[in-house]
Design a protein around this motif. Sequence first.
Motif, PDB file in Angstrom:
ATOM      1  N   THR A  39      25.389  46.550  45.246  1.00 21.22           N
ATOM      2  CA  THR A  39      26.558  45.777  44.859  1.00 21.22           C
ATOM      3  C   THR A  39      27.134  45.091  46.237  1.00 21.22           C
ATOM      4  OG1 THR A  39      27.054  47.355  43.080  1.00 21.22           O
ATOM      5  CG2 THR A  39      28.864  45.787  44.073  1.00 21.22           C
ATOM      6  N   ALA A  40      27.255  45.497  47.275  1.00 15.71           N
ATOM      7  CA  ALA A  40      27.692  45.019  48.455  1.00 15.71           C
ATOM      8  C   ALA A  40      26.599  43.783  48.922  1.00 15.71           C
ATOM      9  CB  ALA A  40      27.678  46.028  49.879  1.00 15.71           C
ATOM     10  N   SER A  41      25.323  44.087  48.716  1.00 13.67           N
ATOM     11  CA  SER A  41      24.514  43.136  49.066  1.00 13.67           C
ATOM     12  C   SER A  41      24.532  41.909  48.122  1.00 13.67           C
ATOM     13  CB  SER A  41      22.920  43.602  49.000  1.00 13.67           C
ATOM     14  OG  SER A  41      21.981  42.632  49.251  1.00 13.67           O
ATOM     15  N   GLY A  42      24.644  42.119  46.792  1.00 12.15           N
ATOM     16  CA  GLY A  42      24.891  41.190  45.849  1.00 12.15           C
ATOM     17  C   GLY A  42      26.038  40.407  46.084  1.00 12.15           C
ATOM     18  N   ILE A  43      27.245  41.098  46.558  1.00 14.32           N
ATOM     19  CA  ILE A  43      28.537  40.419  46.848  1.00 14.32           C
ATOM     20  C   ILE A  43      28.375  39.498  48.037  1.00 14.32           C
ATOM     21  CG2 ILE A  43      30.894  40.705  47.768  1.00 14.32           C
ATOM     22  CD1 ILE A  43      31.058  43.072  45.869  1.00 14.32           C
ATOM     23  N   ALA A  94      32.467  38.074  42.622  1.00 11.27           N
ATOM     24  CA  ALA A  94      32.312  39.483  43.888  1.00 11.27           C
ATOM     25  C   ALA A  94      33.474  40.321  43.194  1.00 11.27           C
ATOM     26  CB  ALA A  94      32.913  38.808  45.064  1.00 11.27           C
ATOM     27  N   TRP A  95      34.437  40.013  42.687  1.00  7.40           N
ATOM     28  CA  TRP A  95      35.474  40.770  42.061  1.00  7.40           C
ATOM     29  C   TRP A  95      34.662  41.692  40.936  1.00  7.40           C
ATOM     30  CZ3 TRP A  95      39.137  43.750  43.875  1.00  7.40           C
ATOM     31  CH2 TRP A  95      40.052  43.312  45.128  1.00  7.40           C
ATOM     32  N   GLN A 101      31.123  48.052  39.611  1.00  6.53           N
ATOM     33  CA  GLN A 101      30.402  49.308  40.602  1.00  6.53           C
ATOM     34  C   GLN A 101      31.697  50.374  40.571  1.00  6.53           C
ATOM     35  OE1 GLN A 101      27.746  49.933  41.749  1.00  6.53           O
ATOM     36  NE2 GLN A 101      28.090  51.675  43.127  1.00  6.53           N
ATOM     37  N   VAL A 102      32.924  49.984  40.516  1.00  4.13           N
ATOM     38  CA  VAL A 102      33.671  51.077  40.235  1.00  4.13           C
ATOM     39  C   VAL A 102      33.631  51.989  39.115  1.00  4.13           C
ATOM     40  CG1 VAL A 102      36.409  51.588  40.011  1.00  4.13           C
ATOM     41  CG2 VAL A 102      35.630  49.968  41.955  1.00  4.13           C
ATOM     42  N   VAL A 145      38.080  44.541  32.478  1.00  4.10           N
ATOM     43  CA  VAL A 145      38.540  43.466  33.620  1.00  4.10           C
ATOM     44  C   VAL A 145      37.247  42.632  34.275  1.00  4.10           C
ATOM     45  CG1 VAL A 145      39.714  43.054  35.633  1.00  4.10           C
ATOM     46  CG2 VAL A 145      40.680  44.302  33.912  1.00  4.10           C
ATOM     47  N   ALA A 146      36.015  43.499  34.510  1.00  2.00           N
ATOM     48  CA  ALA A 146      35.145  42.965  35.317  1.00  2.00           C
ATOM     49  C   ALA A 146      34.385  42.019  34.438  1.00  2.00           C
ATOM     50  CB  ALA A 146      34.312  44.219  35.644  1.00  2.00           C
TER      51      ALA A 146
END
Length: 210
Positions: A39-43, A94-95, A101-102, A145-146
């Motif tokens: 997820t961090a890489s995708g953001i 990104a959000w 992920q959360v 929300v996502a």
Amino acid sequence: MKLAKNRQRPGEKKVVSRADAVAIMITAGAAAAVTTCLTASGIIERFTGPVTLILPLHSAHQSPTGLGLDAVARFTSMEATIPALPAGEAVLLAWAGALNQVSFLAVMALLFLLAFRLRGENLFTPSSAWIVGSCGAVLALAGTVAQALDAAARTRIAELIGANHRTPGEIIVLVADFNIAPLLAGTVLVLVAGVFQFGRRLQRDTEGLI
């Protein structure tokens, strides 16, 4: 009066053994770590390089021609590669990724908790109901929300690249199909938290019985 511990009867088979519980805990932890890195890489990719996205289309304006059997069809999505996303839409995506992920981490945390409690044969603890309810609320809220943020960003990007054309006086707010699974699953977990509270009360009422 001494408390009588619940012991496994001879020949009784456990649904989840201690080894199974440990395996579930390890798997949940590993899945949480791997997906967080992805997820961090995708953001980061949303802000740094070319991005390939599936964009929703306003179906009223996207009708293929030349179909056989007198079929009538409409395009509902397209795949587009964009060299650089606008800052606002990149932030929304990104959000959305972070909140997704959360939601996943909430599920993994719940699996870890249940496996840990089953391993210790002490499922109905005072904190279990609170944790299950919290995971359900996080899953329902973050997942919903996502989806809204992701749909808003993709609809806007499709409009910016000219995939969705407006007619005079038309306003396109969102073009998306929402998945209600996170909301339903979160609601179920909140109800399960109530079951945990009931089980805790039963456990207290039976303490001291032989």
